[in-house]
Design a protein around this motif. Structure first.
Motif, PDB file in Angstrom:
ATOM      1  N   ARG A 307     -17.175 -12.922  13.228  1.00  0.00           N
ATOM      2  CA  ARG A 307     -16.529 -11.618  13.139  1.00  0.00           C
ATOM      3  C   ARG A 307     -15.111 -11.642  13.721  1.00  0.00           C
ATOM      4  O   ARG A 307     -14.240 -10.870  13.296  1.00  0.00           O
ATOM      5  N   ARG A 308     -14.861 -12.520  14.681  1.00  0.00           N
ATOM      6  CA  ARG A 308     -13.539 -12.575  15.306  1.00  0.00           C
ATOM      7  C   ARG A 308     -12.472 -13.088  14.354  1.00  0.00           C
ATOM      8  O   ARG A 308     -11.269 -12.904  14.596  1.00  0.00           O
ATOM      9  N   ARG A 309     -12.889 -13.717  13.253  1.00  0.00           N
ATOM     10  CA  ARG A 309     -11.921 -14.209  12.265  1.00  0.00           C
ATOM     11  C   ARG A 309     -11.525 -13.143  11.244  1.00  0.00           C
ATOM     12  O   ARG A 309     -10.628 -13.376  10.435  1.00  0.00           O
ATOM     13  N   ILE A 310     -12.203 -11.993  11.262  1.00  0.00           N
ATOM     14  CA  ILE A 310     -11.941 -10.942  10.284  1.00  0.00           C
ATOM     15  C   ILE A 310     -10.953  -9.944  10.878  1.00  0.00           C
ATOM     16  O   ILE A 310     -11.199  -9.348  11.933  1.00  0.00           O
ATOM     17  N   SER A 311      -9.848  -9.737  10.193  1.00  0.00           N
ATOM     18  CA  SER A 311      -8.845  -8.750  10.591  1.00  0.00           C
ATOM     19  C   SER A 311      -8.796  -7.661   9.523  1.00  0.00           C
ATOM     20  O   SER A 311      -8.460  -7.929   8.354  1.00  0.00           O
ATOM     21  N   LEU A 312      -9.181  -6.442   9.918  1.00  0.00           N
ATOM     22  CA  LEU A 312      -9.191  -5.321   8.974  1.00  0.00           C
ATOM     23  C   LEU A 312      -7.790  -4.731   8.855  1.00  0.00           C
ATOM     24  O   LEU A 312      -7.087  -4.549   9.853  1.00  0.00           O
ATOM     25  N   GLY A 313      -7.405  -4.416   7.613  1.00  0.00           N
ATOM     26  CA  GLY A 313      -6.113  -3.812   7.352  1.00  0.00           C
ATOM     27  C   GLY A 313      -6.248  -2.371   6.893  1.00  0.00           C
ATOM     28  O   GLY A 313      -7.029  -1.589   7.454  1.00  0.00           O
ATOM     29  N   GLU A 314      -5.517  -2.034   5.848  1.00  0.00           N
ATOM     30  CA  GLU A 314      -5.492  -0.664   5.339  1.00  0.00           C
ATOM     31  C   GLU A 314      -6.814  -0.331   4.652  1.00  0.00           C
ATOM     32  O   GLU A 314      -7.382  -1.166   3.931  1.00  0.00           O
ATOM     33  N   ILE A 315      -7.299   0.885   4.883  1.00  0.00           N
ATOM     34  CA  ILE A 315      -8.534   1.321   4.220  1.00  0.00           C
ATOM     35  C   ILE A 315      -8.231   1.609   2.757  1.00  0.00           C
ATOM     36  O   ILE A 315      -7.238   2.255   2.417  1.00  0.00           O
ATOM     37  N   GLN A 316      -9.089   1.097   1.864  1.00  0.00           N
ATOM     38  CA  GLN A 316      -8.878   1.231   0.432  1.00  0.00           C
ATOM     39  C   GLN A 316      -9.670   2.397  -0.156  1.00  0.00           C
ATOM     40  O   GLN A 316      -9.155   3.175  -0.949  1.00  0.00           O
ATOM     41  N   MET A 317     -10.936   2.534   0.233  1.00  0.00           N
ATOM     42  CA  MET A 317     -11.788   3.634  -0.234  1.00  0.00           C
ATOM     43  C   MET A 317     -12.679   4.048   0.922  1.00  0.00           C
ATOM     44  O   MET A 317     -13.064   3.223   1.763  1.00  0.00           O
ATOM     45  N   CYS A 384     -20.827 -10.710   7.950  1.00  0.00           N
ATOM     46  CA  CYS A 384     -21.006 -10.665   9.404  1.00  0.00           C
ATOM     47  C   CYS A 384     -22.146  -9.694   9.685  1.00  0.00           C
ATOM     48  O   CYS A 384     -21.961  -8.477   9.620  1.00  0.00           O
ATOM     49  N   THR A 385     -23.316 -10.238   9.942  1.00  0.00           N
ATOM     50  CA  THR A 385     -24.504  -9.397  10.164  1.00  0.00           C
ATOM     51  C   THR A 385     -25.251  -9.788  11.431  1.00  0.00           C
ATOM     52  O   THR A 385     -26.400  -9.380  11.615  1.00  0.00           O
ATOM     53  N   ASP A 386     -24.621 -10.552  12.295  1.00  0.00           N
ATOM     54  CA  ASP A 386     -25.328 -11.130  13.426  1.00  0.00           C
ATOM     55  C   ASP A 386     -25.095 -10.399  14.735  1.00  0.00           C
ATOM     56  O   ASP A 386     -25.255 -10.966  15.807  1.00  0.00           O
ATOM     57  N   SER A 387     -24.699  -9.122  14.701  1.00  0.00           N
ATOM     58  CA  SER A 387     -24.458  -8.370  15.935  1.00  0.00           C
ATOM     59  C   SER A 387     -24.936  -6.939  15.750  1.00  0.00           C
ATOM     60  O   SER A 387     -25.382  -6.539  14.669  1.00  0.00           O
ATOM     61  N   THR A 388     -24.819  -6.172  16.818  1.00  0.00           N
ATOM     62  CA  THR A 388     -25.229  -4.767  16.761  1.00  0.00           C
ATOM     63  C   THR A 388     -24.168  -3.881  16.121  1.00  0.00           C
ATOM     64  O   THR A 388     -24.415  -2.698  15.889  1.00  0.00           O
ATOM     65  N   GLN A 389     -22.998  -4.437  15.828  1.00  0.00           N
ATOM     66  CA  GLN A 389     -21.945  -3.672  15.173  1.00  0.00           C
ATOM     67  C   GLN A 389     -22.249  -3.522  13.684  1.00  0.00           C
ATOM     68  O   GLN A 389     -23.067  -4.254  13.127  1.00  0.00           O
ATOM     69  N   PRO A 390     -21.586  -2.560  13.005  1.00  0.00           N
ATOM     70  CA  PRO A 390     -21.807  -2.398  11.559  1.00  0.00           C
ATOM     71  C   PRO A 390     -21.526  -3.694  10.813  1.00  0.00           C
ATOM     72  O   PRO A 390     -20.564  -4.414  11.126  1.00  0.00           O
ATOM     73  N   PRO A 391     -22.347  -4.038   9.825  1.00  0.00           N
ATOM     74  CA  PRO A 391     -22.171  -5.311   9.116  1.00  0.00           C
ATOM     75  C   PRO A 391     -20.930  -5.300   8.224  1.00  0.00           C
ATOM     76  O   PRO A 391     -20.510  -4.253   7.718  1.00  0.00           O
ATOM     77  N   PHE A 392     -20.338  -6.486   8.025  1.00  0.00           N
ATOM     78  CA  PHE A 392     -19.238  -6.701   7.092  1.00  0.00           C
ATOM     79  C   PHE A 392     -19.766  -7.540   5.937  1.00  0.00           C
ATOM     80  O   PHE A 392     -20.443  -8.549   6.154  1.00  0.00           O
ATOM     81  N   VAL A 393     -19.447  -7.134   4.693  1.00  0.00           N
ATOM     82  CA  VAL A 393     -19.694  -7.968   3.523  1.00  0.00           C
ATOM     83  C   VAL A 393     -18.335  -8.232   2.892  1.00  0.00           C
ATOM     84  O   VAL A 393     -17.586  -7.294   2.594  1.00  0.00           O
ATOM     85  N   ILE A 394     -17.996  -9.501   2.681  1.00  0.00           N
ATOM     86  CA  ILE A 394     -16.633  -9.913   2.353  1.00  0.00           C
ATOM     87  C   ILE A 394     -16.565 -10.401   0.910  1.00  0.00           C
ATOM     88  O   ILE A 394     -17.411 -11.177   0.455  1.00  0.00           O
ATOM     89  N   TYR A 395     -15.532  -9.926   0.188  1.00  0.00           N
ATOM     90  CA  TYR A 395     -15.284 -10.283  -1.202  1.00  0.00           C
ATOM     91  C   TYR A 395     -13.862 -10.843  -1.335  1.00  0.00           C
ATOM     92  O   TYR A 395     -13.007 -10.601  -0.474  1.00  0.00           O
ATOM     93  N   PRO A 396     -13.577 -11.564  -2.421  1.00  0.00           N
ATOM     94  CA  PRO A 396     -12.201 -12.052  -2.633  1.00  0.00           C
ATOM     95  C   PRO A 396     -11.222 -10.879  -2.787  1.00  0.00           C
ATOM     96  O   PRO A 396     -11.598  -9.773  -3.163  1.00  0.00           O
TER      97      PRO A 396
END
Length: 591
Positions: A307-317, A384-396
């Motif tokens: 999860r530490r490698r994921i950087s969230l940017g602008e919200i799309q929807m 990223c589903t291995d923590s108590t935080q909301p899961p991330f599902v990543i697409y291209p």
């Protein structure tokens, strides 16, 4: 109060015919939710307008529901008053008695908001579905000014335990009678002196018959018991042998199952799929019984990313609980950073307020495209589903994002957008959708929710078909609940999927026809004027979506073929691909 002009008015259950009755009569939101699971008021008469479609709807009544509560009032502020006359009809009087109202069958409609209830008394003698008609005549002292309201109900009545016991005793007595030897009835006249002798002989015959019958029954019961015990011993020996075998091979079987492509548990397959997917056990014991569907977190763990490698940017929807972000996967080492190894991505996630069942559904639907590689399929590349935080599902990364949103931007007159799509470009997008669904079908996967909202597009018009995770939340107007607590894309489904929940390749063809209509109309809403509760009846009567503006007649004819009521009469995706490719080339000759 006479019916005069007929005007279409959209209500809870569709179009209505206007008849003035100066009356409100409806089921309130609490009662509708109790009976149908729909949180909305169901009006039969609203501000004097009769909803004939609501009256024609046959209302099912669960066996546990004993009464229905109506709300009503007169809209007249002064005389003359509105009077009513109520009567009842039942199709099976043996299963149910005449319904009883807690008000008199004739009287005056109250001027203030009031309620009355109607009880449906089942006899308990038989189990049956009883059709009930509640007729209410509304009038103002004039035979010509009578409005007739017929409420149709179907009450399910069940046989109670008392009558079940009587029926069992009757069947047992009939069995005893059949086992009894025939009695000679040739001598019908008995003298008074011989009456006692005949009665005594009849009593002896009766006891002998009963005794023989009991002996036969006891012998049969003993034989069945002996057979059952012998069978159980054999089964126990076989069961212990199978347990030993399974203990030694269970790890190998699980490893084989994990290596196979993932299929959604709710996706049905036709007989050809079943024949090709059944494993062949030529020798050895029978296969292990089917296990429960795997946890989607375990499946997504195969593509886990820190999860530490994921950087969230602008919200799309953004929806009620779902979120889609532009983001970046950060490189793992400084050397990769210097070479510009950071990768743009799309991240789907949920908010902290999402319920556990919503999170589970999101993850399950995200697994649909796992492990599928095709130029027109939008796959999951990380999670990223291995923590108590909301899961991330990543697409291209997709430069233009959701196809439906993109088509809406292409409406130049409405948004002032610089995008403009030609008919040839729209056909090119349709060709890519067909190729993607063909590939999924070869993988024995039915999409079951094909629409522009479940596609993404790049700025070079490269299209990819996606799963339907978060679609219900991000596009709530495209999904409807028909009283079964399940949001479905009602206006994209064929009749067999809508009514019988039967899905097949042909049902995906129907959905593709609606998707092509969306493309040619730049994401207009299909069947926008039809209430979701009326869709099944609308399709049964043969109605379909109208011809889009600026759509070639040849394309609309192809769409109409996708909407054939009989699934066998719809074209195959291979035929659609050839037709669209030829049409695309023909359009290129005029440019």
């Amino acid at each position: 109060m006479k019916c005069s002009v007929v005007i279409p008015v959209l209500t809870f259950l569709g179009f209505v015919t206007i008849c003035k009755t100066d009356l409100d009569l409806y089921l309130d939101a609490h009662e509708t939710y109790r009976l149908l699971g729909v949180n909305a008021e169901l009006y039969y008469v609203r501000k004097g307008i009769i909803n004939n479609y609501a009256l024609s709807f046959v209302f099912p009544i669960h066996p546990d529901v004993q009464e229905i509560v109506f709300t009503w009032r007169s809209l007249r502020q002064g005389p003359p008053d509105i009077y009513y006359n109520m009567s009842f009809e039942v199709s099976n009087p043996r299963a149910m008695l005449i319904p009883v109202a807690n008000i008199s069958n004739t009287g005056k409609v109250p001027n203030s908001l009031s309620v009355f209830s109607i009880t449906f008394p089942c006899t308990g003698k038989v189990s049956a579905d009883v059709e009930v008609v509640i007729q209410m005549n509304i009038s103002i002292f004039s035979a010509s000014n009578i409005s007739v309201l017929n409420f149709k109900r179907k009450k399910t009545c069940l046989m109670d335990s008392r009558y079940q016991k009587i029926l069992r005793n009757k069947l047992y007595y009939n069995k005893i009678q059949t086992l009894s030897p025939p009695v000679n009835l040739t001598q019908n006249h008995v003298t008074v002196d011989g009456a006692a002798t005949n009665v005594k002989m009849s009593t002896k015959i009766f006891y002998i018959t009963v005794g023989c019958a009991c002996a036969v029954i006891i012998l049969i019961a003993m034989a069945v018991a002996i057979y059952y015990l012998n069978t159980q011993k054999g089964n126990n020996r076989g069961y212990s042998e199978r347990i030993k075998y399974y203990d030694s091979t269970s790890s190998q079987q699980l490893t084989k199952q994990q290596s196979q492509s993932f299929l959604r548990s709710e996706t049905p397959v036709d007989n050809s799929f079943k024949a090709s997917s059944v494993r062949n056990y030529s020798s050895g014991p029978s296969p292990i019984p089917e296990c429960f569907p795997p946890d989607p977190r375990e499946i997504l763990a195969e593509v886990a990313i820190d999860r530490r490698r994921i950087s969230l940017g602008e919200i799309q929807m953004e929806g009620t609980f779902g979120r889609i972000y532009h983001g970046t996967i950060l490189s793992e080492s400084e050397s990769e950073t210097e070479l510009g190894a950071d990768q743009g991505i799309i991240v789907k996630t949920v908010s902290d307020q999402a319920r556990p069942d919503q999170v589970h559904l999101f993850l399950t639907e995200s697994c649909m495209m796992m492990g599928i590689v095709h130029q027109n399929i939008y796959p999951v590349i990380g999670a990223c589903t291995d923590s108590t935080q909301p899961p991330f599902v990543i697409y291209p990364y997709s430069s233009e994002g959701n196809l439906k949103k993109f088509l809406l931007k292409c409406r130049v007159s409405e948004t002032g957008s610089h995008y403009s799509l030609s008919t040839q470009q729209l056909v090119y997008l349709a060709i890519q959708i067909v190729k993607a669904i063909q590939f999924l079908h070869r993988k024995r996967i039915l999409h079951k929710d094909l629409a522009t909202r479940n596609c993404v597009i790049d700025n070079d018009l490269q299209l990819k078909v996606t799963d339907n995770s978060l679609s219900r939340d991000l596009f709530p107007s495209d999904y409807h609940c028909l009283g079964d607590n399940e949001n479905r894309p009602v206006k994209w489904l064929p009749l067999e999927a809508l009514v019988e929940r039967r899905f097949s390749m042909a049902s995906d063809v129907w959905s593709f026809g609606v998707t092509l209509w969306e493309l040619m109309s730049l994401a207009q809403q299909p069947y926008s004027e039809i209430d979701s509760f009326e869709m099944a009846a609308y399709l049964k009567e043969g109605y379909r979506i109208a011809h889009p503006i600026n759509c070639p007649d040849e394309l609309y004819s192809m769409m109409s073929g996708c909407w054939a009521r009989n699934p066998d009469e719809r074209p195959k995706f291979s035929q659609l691909l050839v037709y669209l490719q030829n049409f695309y080339e023909a359009l290129g000759q005029y440019i």
